[in-house]
Each structure stands twice: as structure tokens, then as C-alpha cells.
Scaffold this motif. Structure first.
Motif, PDB file in Angstrom:
ATOM      1  N   GLY A   1      33.613  41.107  32.411  1.00 57.29           N
ATOM      2  CA  GLY A   1      34.913  40.627  32.893  1.00 57.29           C
ATOM      3  C   GLY A   1      34.977  39.113  32.823  1.00 57.29           C
ATOM      4  N   ASP A   2      35.480  38.497  33.862  1.00 57.41           N
ATOM      5  CA  ASP A   2      35.367  37.067  34.160  1.00 57.41           C
ATOM      6  C   ASP A   2      36.294  36.122  33.410  1.00 57.41           C
ATOM      7  OD1 ASP A   2      34.148  34.562  35.146  1.00 57.41           O
ATOM      8  OD2 ASP A   2      33.190  34.457  33.195  1.00 57.41           O
ATOM      9  N   ILE A   3      36.479  36.270  32.097  1.00 60.95           N
ATOM     10  CA  ILE A   3      37.095  35.150  31.368  1.00 60.95           C
ATOM     11  C   ILE A   3      38.566  35.353  31.024  1.00 60.95           C
ATOM     12  CG2 ILE A   3      35.166  33.865  30.426  1.00 60.95           C
ATOM     13  CD1 ILE A   3      35.295  35.623  27.981  1.00 60.95           C
TER      14      ILE A   3
ATOM     15  N   SER B   1      39.036  43.594  35.689  1.00 61.58           N
ATOM     16  CA  SER B   1      38.528  42.504  36.526  1.00 61.58           C
ATOM     17  C   SER B   1      39.644  41.510  36.819  1.00 61.58           C
ATOM     18  CB  SER B   1      37.372  41.772  35.820  1.00 61.58           C
ATOM     19  OG  SER B   1      37.851  41.057  34.704  1.00 61.58           O
ATOM     20  N   CYS B   2      39.390  40.607  37.752  1.00 63.16           N
ATOM     21  CA  CYS B   2      40.163  39.378  37.919  1.00 63.16           C
ATOM     22  C   CYS B   2      41.630  39.621  38.282  1.00 63.16           C
ATOM     23  CB  CYS B   2      40.074  38.517  36.666  1.00 63.16           C
ATOM     24  SG  CYS B   2      38.409  37.912  36.367  1.00 63.16           S
ATOM     25  N   GLN B   3      41.885  39.700  39.573  1.00 60.73           N
ATOM     26  CA  GLN B   3      43.248  39.990  40.029  1.00 60.73           C
ATOM     27  C   GLN B   3      43.714  38.906  41.000  1.00 60.73           C
ATOM     28  OE1 GLN B   3      42.353  44.044  41.159  1.00 60.73           O
ATOM     29  NE2 GLN B   3      41.851  43.468  43.248  1.00 60.73           N
TER      30      GLN B   3
ATOM     31  N   SER C   1      45.591  40.112  36.395  1.00 56.09           N
ATOM     32  CA  SER C   1      46.743  39.230  36.664  1.00 56.09           C
ATOM     33  C   SER C   1      46.394  37.749  36.525  1.00 56.09           C
ATOM     34  CB  SER C   1      47.286  39.488  38.080  1.00 56.09           C
ATOM     35  OG  SER C   1      46.289  39.195  39.037  1.00 56.09           O
ATOM     36  N   SER C   2      45.124  37.387  36.667  1.00 58.54           N
ATOM     37  CA  SER C   2      44.742  35.966  36.699  1.00 58.54           C
ATOM     38  C   SER C   2      45.195  35.249  35.428  1.00 58.54           C
ATOM     39  CB  SER C   2      43.224  35.844  36.833  1.00 58.54           C
ATOM     40  OG  SER C   2      42.777  36.571  37.942  1.00 58.54           O
ATOM     41  N   ASP C   3      45.743  34.059  35.615  1.00 62.35           N
ATOM     42  CA  ASP C   3      46.274  33.197  34.548  1.00 62.35           C
ATOM     43  C   ASP C   3      47.656  33.627  34.040  1.00 62.35           C
ATOM     44  OD1 ASP C   3      44.157  31.482  34.717  1.00 62.35           O
ATOM     45  OD2 ASP C   3      43.106  32.254  32.958  1.00 62.35           O
TER      46      ASP C   3
HETATM   47 FE   LIG Z   1      38.518  35.572  37.336  1.00 60.68          FE
END
Ligand SMILES: [Fe+2]
Length: 527
Positions: A419-421, A166-168, A451-453
Motif C-alpha cells: 500500500g502506502d504510496i 490502503s490509505c483512507q 481516498s488519500s490525495d
Molecule cells: Fe497513506
């Protein structure tokens, strides 16, 4: 690791010669008369530049069917004056990556109303089989994609191997984790949302930059997907296996809930925005026609069965949820928080899910969904208990109802994928989170961001604190990556794969931890 010969084929774009090489067998089968609704003038004889710059994808496999996706480059269509016209895309499916044994050919119309994208449902396939596919327009041939049908309903496969991610956020890091994911040997990939981020370019120091303001209109959402989908690692991951997708918040707006935006917008403005966001999502994802949006509504909750071994219920915890209680964020409880009217699933999805949990005879029953289910108790500066209201912690009565249903219906081996966090977690889902000795009903694996953060770190002070305060939490890691799942009748094995560096290209892959669940024993143990 993947057969390097096939992997090279993906990275080398197709040529006219490739098409001519297979043309003899295929050409006859591609007769226009065999394609209902296909107009003779929709097939281009030639095209001025390469039309498959966004690659190919497949998704939502069934025993005899897969969805094949592509989207034509508008500039390439403009070279032949076809950018406002429907265009026929021919496709081929073969048993081998050299297309010596083509088993299906067909066509789909890419219409300007859907930005010249197609999600073609290709049926008549054999259950549990690997296929390779490519598309052809104006004599140009797309990269090769690999896909796989799911086993027949009555079969119990020896194993299924997939990954979830998740979260890209494009700005925060390179998609190195997707580059590694593309080289795993997988039956399919689940993406749990935050496929794009809606934000304008951030003014902090990031490795890459969004183009344009915070997205609101159909064209802006489309442009954002084009920017993300131009990434070669994301294209490679799509070409490597079929994807099963669901969205979280950033495909529309941070922390949106049903008709409520985060931003200062009227309900009418937000529904128009939601309509644009859902159409762009549908245009760019390999989804069944049943998921085609109708105005501000999209059908994303659905179920995919893998013989008798596993059933996956894919959830949508955004579109039907009550607004986050107690002003959202991380807050102390308030009366709305514990109101029986609060729902994260909405009534119809809840009935559908609970019915499935009761009826399923599959050995493993997975929920692919967005936000953390496990209870995470925080303490604020005044010593009050706090809850993250955007997650299932904002909807505790419905969480209890779901976990109790799994227990009471004796759902076999429930496993929640989340996902999400932007962090990895393993949790026990308890009948009563206040009582550590109460029954563990299900296991939750939370995958970190791709990739997020940015780079992240293995452990944080916050992670340590939460592990200490919540005994049903078994693992935390704050790096980037994805999780693979190897599922057999006796054992579920999740490997947490991390890429310690995504702010520079070329980060290596490590297996940070491995957790297993034995059949009939909910709660994962570190292997
Ligand atoms: Fe996210």
C-alpha cells in the motif's frame, strides 16, 4: 454483485422486533450461566438510544473461528448510567442473512477500559463457510455483518477472491471506493494501513475535516477512529466481509520507525503516544486476543492459511525497523543505507518470515505489507541517484536477503501486496535489479489509496519518468481505488479498480487494468 436483500439488511438498523423474532431459540442459549466470567448485572435490560452507531466488523478468520467486533456508543450507555460499567453484548451467528438458522450464540463483555469495544473470538464453526452475525444490547439489534471462515488446511479450494486496499484520509475524499468494495463478492478484505491519519485539520481546501489537533492521547486517537468509523461506506465495507488488517505509519505518526517519531518528541513521550495509538487501534480493529497490545508493543505479524491454495504472511514494517537512513525522505545513499545492521523487519520477524518462506507448501505465498519492495531509482537535480528511504529502498540489503530466500527456498509463487504510496503499480521483483535479464523471483502489486490525495490522475510526469528508468516496473496509475485478487491453483488475476472522482459523492467504478500471473511463472502480464 452482492445479494441486494442482504445488503439492505445492513443498511437498515436492527430493531427490537428483529430480536424478538429470533428470541425463542436464542434466549435459552444466551443463559448467563453458560458464559464464563459474565456477571449478571452486566446485561442491560434496556438502553435509551441506539448503541451500534459504529456498525459491526469481523476479522482474522481461521478454519473454525472468526473474530466479531463492535463498539458501544458511550452516549447510549450514559442514558442508562452504564458508561463506566462492563456491559454484556450478545451475539448470534447464522447460516442465512434472515437468521432463520442460527448456529452459534454467545456473549462478550465490553469493558470501559477498552472503550466498550469487543473482539470476540467465536469458534466451533465449519471451515470455508459463509456466516451472518449481529449483536444485541438492551434489546437493540446491530446491523447484520457477513463473514466467512477459511478452508480447512488439507483442502485445496477452487478459488479465493479477495481485495486489498490502503490509505483512507478522511479529509481528502469520500469513501466511495469502499462503497463499491462493499458490493464485491469477496472472501475477505485486506487493509494495508493508513486506516486513519493523525493530522490536525488541514488548512488547505479539503472535502471533509478532521476534528481536533494532531492526535497524541488515547482519547484523541479514539475520537479519530470514531470520526472515520462513523462513515457509512466504511461501515458497509466492514459488514460485507471479514478484514485482515495491519497498520502503517499514520495510525501512529507520519513515517515513524520503532522508537523514533517524525515529530519533535522525546523517546519517552513517543512511547506513551505509541501505547495510546496501539490501544486505540486494537479497540477499533477485529483482531485476535493475541494482538492485544502490551504497553508500547503490539503483535501484528501473523500468518493466515487458505487450505493448500494460499498462505498470507501479514507483516509489520514499522514497529521493529531501524530508523530511515540518510536523514530519510528521498536521498542519495550514505554509509548507513548499505550497513548490514539496517533492518525493516527486525530480527524476530525476519526469522519468522524467512522460515515461513522456506517451509510453506501453499501454491501461492502472499506477503501483505506496507511499503514498496521494488527498487525505484530516482535522479536528483545534481544527477545523483536517489532512493525513498521510508520504503524497502531504504533497506536494500534486507530486501536482497528476502528475495534471495524466496528464490533459494523455491517458495511457490511469491506475491507481495503493498500500500502506502497512493498509486497503483505492478512490479517484477528481481534477483538483481541492476540486471534486467536477471531472474524475476516474485511479483508485487501495489494498491493505490482509497481516498488519500483526492481524485488523482491516470498518469503523471513522475510516473512516466519512473517507468522509463526502471524496466522492472510494468504499470502505474495515480487514481483512487482498490485491487481485487482472484486466485485459483493455475492463475492469479489482479484487477485494478479505480474511482476517478472521490471529491464528490457518487463516483463510479472502473476496472483500469487486469494483470495475471500463471502458476510457476513469476512476473505479471497485462491481460
Ligand atoms: Fe497513506
Amino acid at each position: 454483485m452482492r445479494d441486494p436483500e442482504w445488503y439492505d439488511l445492513f443498511h437498515r438498523r436492527g430493531t427490537r422486533r428483529d430480536f424478538l423474532r429470533v428470541g425463542g431459540a436464542a434466549a435459552g442459549l444466551l443463559a448467563l450461566a453458560s458464559v464464563p466470567g459474565c456477571r449478571a448485572d452486566a446485561r442491560l435490560r434496556a438502553i435509551g438510544s441506539y448503541p451500534f452507531k459504529l456498525g459491526v466488523a469481523s476479522g482474522d478468520p481461521e478454519p473454525e473461528l472468526v473474530v466479531l467486533w463492535t463498539r458501544l456508543d458511550p452516549e447510549a450507555l450514559e442514558t442508562v448510567g452504564a458508561h463506566e460499567n462492563p456491559v454484556t453484548i450478545d451475539y448470534e451467528l447464522a447460516r442465512d442473512h434472515n437468521f432463520k438458522e442460527i448456529v452459534r450464540t454467545g456473549s462478550a463483555i465490553a469493558s470501559p477500559e477498552f472503550g466498550h469495544s469487543i473482539s470476540a473470538e467465536v469458534g466451533g464453526l465449519d471451515p470455508g463457510h459463509e456466516y451472518f452475525y449481529r449483536m444485541i444490547v438492551g434489546g437493540e439489534v446491530s446491523p447484520v455483518g457477513r463473514t466467512k471462515t477459511v478452508p480447512a488446511p488439507e483442502n485445496t479450494p477452487d478459488r479465493i477472491r479477495f481485495a486489498f486496499a490502503s490509505c483512507q484520509d478522511y479529509e481528502d475524499g469520500y469513501f466511495t471506493a469502499l462503497q463499491h468494495l462493499a458490493q464485491e463478492d469477496l472472501d475477505f478484505i485486506i487493509h494495508l494501513g493508513d486506516y486513519i491519519y493523525e493530522y490536525a485539520e488541514h488548512d488547505r481546501d479539503t472535502v471533509r475535516h478532521h476534528t481536533g489537533p494532531e492526535i497524541q492521547t488515547l482519547q484523541e486517537y479514539r475520537n479519530r477512529y470514531i470520526q472515520y468509523r462513523s462513515d457509512p461506506d466504511l461501515q458497509a465495507a466492514h459488514a460485507a466481509a471479514s478484514w485482515i488488517v495491519t497498520m502503517d505509519d499514520h495510525e501512529v505518526d507520519n513515517n515513524w520507525a520503532d522508537g523514533s517519531p517524525e515529530d519533535d518528541q522525546s523517546p519517552e513521550q513517543f512511547l506513551l503516544r505509541r501505547t495510546a495509538a496501539f490501544q486505540a487501534y486494537f479497540e477499533f480493529m477485529p483482531l485476535r486476543q493475541a494482538s492485544m497490545p502490551s504497553g508500547p508493543n503490539i503483535q501484528l505479524y501473523r500468518r493466515i492459511r487458505f487450505g493448500n491454495l494460499m498462505e498470507i504472511s501479514i507483516l509489520d514494517t514499522r514497529q521493529y525497523r531501524s530508523n530511515q537512513p540518510c536523514l530519510g525522505g528521498i536521498s542519495p545513499s550514505c554509509p548507513t543505507h548499505i550497513s548490514p545492521d539496517q533492518s525493516i523487519l527486525g530480527r524476530s520477524q525476519r526469522e519468522w518470515l524467512f522460515e515461513g518462506l522456506t517451509r510453506s507448501e501453499a501454491r501461492w505465498n502472499a506477503l501483505a505489507q506496507q511499503v514498496m519492495v521494488a527498487r525505484i531509482r530516482g535522479i536528483d537535480a545534481e544527477g545523483q541517484e536517489t532512493w525513498s528511504m521510508d520504503k524497502w529502498d531504504g533497506y536494500p540489503l534486507e530486501r536482497s536477503a528476502m528475495i534471495n530466500r524466496m528464490a533459494d527456498a523455491e517458495t511457490l509463487n511469491p506475491v507481495v501486496l503493498t500500500g502506502d504510496i497512493h498509486s497503483n503499480w505492478v512490479t517484477d521483483l528481481k534477483r538483481d535489479f541492476d540486471d534486467p535479464s536477471s531472474e524475476t523471483v516474485a511479483t508485487e502489486f501495489v494498491c493505490t489509496s482509497l481516498s488519500s490525495d483526492g481524485d488523482g490522475q491516470d498518469m503523471t510526469a513522475g510516473g512516466e519518468r519512473l517507468l522509463r528508468r526502471n524496466s522492472h516496473l510494468k504499470f502505474y496509475n495515480g487514481q483512487r481505488g482498490y485491487v481485487t485478487a482472484n486466485v485459483t491453483p493455475d492463475l492469479w488475476t489482479s484487477e485494478f479498480k479505480v474511482v476517478p472522482v472521490v471529491t464528490e459523492a457518487g463516483g463510479s467504478l472502473e476496472t483500469r487494468a487486469t494483470f495475471v500471473i500463471e502458476d510457476g511463472h513469476p512476473g505479471a502480464e497485462e491481460a
